[in-house]
Design an enzyme around this catalytic site. Structure first.
Site, PDB file in Angstrom:
ATOM      1  N   ASN A  48      -1.000   9.409  -8.489  1.00 38.38           N
ATOM      2  CA  ASN A  48      -0.340  10.139  -7.408  1.00 38.38           C
ATOM      3  C   ASN A  48       0.151  11.432  -8.031  1.00 38.38           C
ATOM      4  O   ASN A  48       1.178  11.444  -8.700  1.00 38.38           O
ATOM      5  CB  ASN A  48       0.825   9.310  -6.850  1.00 38.38           C
ATOM      6  CG  ASN A  48       1.651  10.094  -5.830  1.00 38.38           C
ATOM      7  OD1 ASN A  48       1.258  11.191  -5.420  1.00 38.38           O
ATOM      8  ND2 ASN A  48       2.797   9.550  -5.431  1.00 38.38           N
TER       9      ASN A  48
ATOM     10  N   LYS B 272       1.427  13.895  -6.734  1.00 42.27           N
ATOM     11  CA  LYS B 272       2.572  14.492  -6.023  1.00 42.27           C
ATOM     12  C   LYS B 272       2.286  15.989  -5.831  1.00 42.27           C
ATOM     13  O   LYS B 272       1.124  16.356  -5.688  1.00 42.27           O
ATOM     14  CB  LYS B 272       3.877  14.184  -6.762  1.00 42.27           C
ATOM     15  CG  LYS B 272       4.021  12.669  -7.008  1.00 42.27           C
ATOM     16  CD  LYS B 272       5.376  12.238  -7.473  1.00 42.27           C
ATOM     17  CE  LYS B 272       5.372  10.724  -7.691  1.00 42.27           C
ATOM     18  NZ  LYS B 272       6.696  10.195  -8.066  1.00 42.27           N
TER      19      LYS B 272
ATOM     20  N   HIS C  22       5.407   6.438   0.799  1.00 37.35           N
ATOM     21  CA  HIS C  22       5.980   6.639  -0.536  1.00 37.35           C
ATOM     22  C   HIS C  22       7.491   6.849  -0.388  1.00 37.35           C
ATOM     23  O   HIS C  22       7.954   7.455   0.579  1.00 37.35           O
ATOM     24  CB  HIS C  22       5.325   7.847  -1.216  1.00 37.35           C
ATOM     25  CG  HIS C  22       5.690   7.946  -2.659  1.00 37.35           C
ATOM     26  ND1 HIS C  22       6.883   8.472  -3.087  1.00 37.35           N
ATOM     27  CD2 HIS C  22       5.041   7.525  -3.774  1.00 37.35           C
ATOM     28  CE1 HIS C  22       6.941   8.389  -4.410  1.00 37.35           C
ATOM     29  NE2 HIS C  22       5.836   7.814  -4.856  1.00 37.35           N
TER      30      HIS C  22
ATOM     31  N   GLU D   3       9.412   8.868  -1.690  1.00 40.93           N
ATOM     32  CA  GLU D   3       9.823  10.277  -1.536  1.00 40.93           C
ATOM     33  C   GLU D   3       9.652  10.719  -0.083  1.00 40.93           C
ATOM     34  O   GLU D   3      10.443  11.512   0.427  1.00 40.93           O
ATOM     35  CB  GLU D   3       9.013  11.163  -2.504  1.00 40.93           C
ATOM     36  CG  GLU D   3       9.509  10.963  -3.934  1.00 40.93           C
ATOM     37  CD  GLU D   3       8.451  11.153  -5.018  1.00 40.93           C
ATOM     38  OE1 GLU D   3       7.402  11.768  -4.753  1.00 40.93           O
ATOM     39  OE2 GLU D   3       8.692  10.668  -6.143  1.00 40.93           O
TER      40      GLU D   3
ATOM     41  N   GLU E 107       6.947  -0.133  -5.592  1.00 41.41           N
ATOM     42  CA  GLU E 107       7.527   0.938  -6.392  1.00 41.41           C
ATOM     43  C   GLU E 107       9.049   0.892  -6.282  1.00 41.41           C
ATOM     44  O   GLU E 107       9.620   1.449  -5.334  1.00 41.41           O
ATOM     45  CB  GLU E 107       7.027   2.298  -5.905  1.00 41.41           C
ATOM     46  CG  GLU E 107       5.534   2.484  -6.007  1.00 41.41           C
ATOM     47  CD  GLU E 107       5.157   3.949  -6.173  1.00 41.41           C
ATOM     48  OE1 GLU E 107       4.470   4.256  -7.160  1.00 41.41           O
ATOM     49  OE2 GLU E 107       5.560   4.784  -5.348  1.00 41.41           O
TER      50      GLU E 107
ATOM     51  N   GLY F 251       9.906   8.151 -11.759  1.00 46.03           N
ATOM     52  CA  GLY F 251      10.216   9.428 -12.409  1.00 46.03           C
ATOM     53  C   GLY F 251      11.457   9.394 -13.274  1.00 46.03           C
ATOM     54  O   GLY F 251      11.964  10.433 -13.682  1.00 46.03           O
TER      55      GLY F 251
ATOM     56  N   SER G 101       7.237   4.802 -13.462  1.00 43.75           N
ATOM     57  CA  SER G 101       7.237   5.042 -14.916  1.00 43.75           C
ATOM     58  C   SER G 101       6.227   4.164 -15.651  1.00 43.75           C
ATOM     59  O   SER G 101       6.478   3.731 -16.775  1.00 43.75           O
ATOM     60  CB  SER G 101       8.640   4.876 -15.500  1.00 43.75           C
ATOM     61  OG  SER G 101       9.537   5.795 -14.895  1.00 43.75           O
TER      62      SER G 101
END
Ligand code: 13P
Length: 251
Positions: free
Chosen positions: A9, A11, A95, A97, A167, A173, A212
């Protein structure tokens, strides 16, 4: 036997020149790998570049989001049919985010999942709890609710043509990976929940871990019985790192 899926991904990262090196490097790096599937989910403007670079290779590609609508007056949005035009196989939906920064609700995520499947794309449905939710011992409740929204709208059978990515938000991150045991426990919960509705679908479902994941921890995470791949952020931007994770996913 489930085939492990390692998907990058990217991003909102990349540029034409950088992407070229990354796409070519990944393609060459995984060319000899067997028993695993590699994919990259790139920003919309680079779908054509990914298609050109990867067509005919072992690496699939996809997008990171889509509209729940088919077409029309939705300025700035991208429809499933447009992703298909550029050869996408996968699209990430829900996701964390998108959920946290763009206010995507469980219901909107379920609508996007449905739109993806209707067009013939494979949605990668992201689920996961925040640190606060984990510390409040409601991880299963949160992940269960996120899955239920999709099952309510599309049915459990739809998961035969989808991928789920667990996730944990606190691991994205942050450099803080879930331990293999922590991840496995939630993956087993997800598979068990789906098995209670349809065992065949649950047995075949690819459940990725994301948060991660990197070359140094991939093998251990991927050796867990219910972890069927990875959704990789930061490490997917470095050829050697992404290829090393793909290598660890080989059968
Ligand atoms: P990182 O691998 O950078 O933690 O990101 C994980 C992720 O969000 C993949 O979708």
């Amino acid at each position: 036997m489930r085939t492990k899926l390692v998907a990058g991904n990217w991003k909102m990262n990349g540029g034409l020149a950088q992407n070229k090196a990354l796409l070519e490097g990944v393609m060459a790096g995984v060319a000899g790998f067997n028993g695993m599937q590699a994919a990259v989910c790139v920003p919309f403007p680079y779908l054509a570049q990914a298609q050109q670079a990867l067509a005919g290779s072992k690496v699939a590609w996809g997008a990171q989001n889509l509209s729940q609508h088919d077409k029309g007056a939705y300025t700035g949005e991208v429809a499933a049919s447009m992703l298909l035009d550029f050869g996408c196989r996968y699209v990430i939906v829900g996701h964390s985010e998108r959920r946290s920064l763009y206010g995507e609700s469980d219901e909107l995520v379920a609508a996007k999942y449905e739109a993806a499947q209707k067009a013939g794309l494979t949605p990668i449905l992201c689920v996961g709890e925040t640190l606060e939710e984990r510390e409040g011992n409601i991880t299963e409740q949160v992940v269960g609710r996120q899955l239920d929204a999709v099952i309510a709208r599309s049915g459990v059978a739809s998961l035969a043509k989808a991928v789920v990515a667990y996730e944990p938000v606190w691991a994205i991150g942050t450099g803080k990976t879930a331990t293999p045991e922590q991840a496995q426990a939630v993956h087993a919960f997800i598979r068990g929940k789906i098995a209670s509705l349809d065992k065949g679908v649950a047995d075949g479902l690819v459940i990725q871990y994301g948060g991660s994941m990197k070359a140094s921890n991939a093998a251990e995470l991927l050796s867990q019985p219910d972890i069927d791949g990875g959704l990789i952020g930061g490490a997917s931007l470095v050829v050697e790192d992404f290829v090393a994770i793909c290598q660890a996913a080989q059968r």
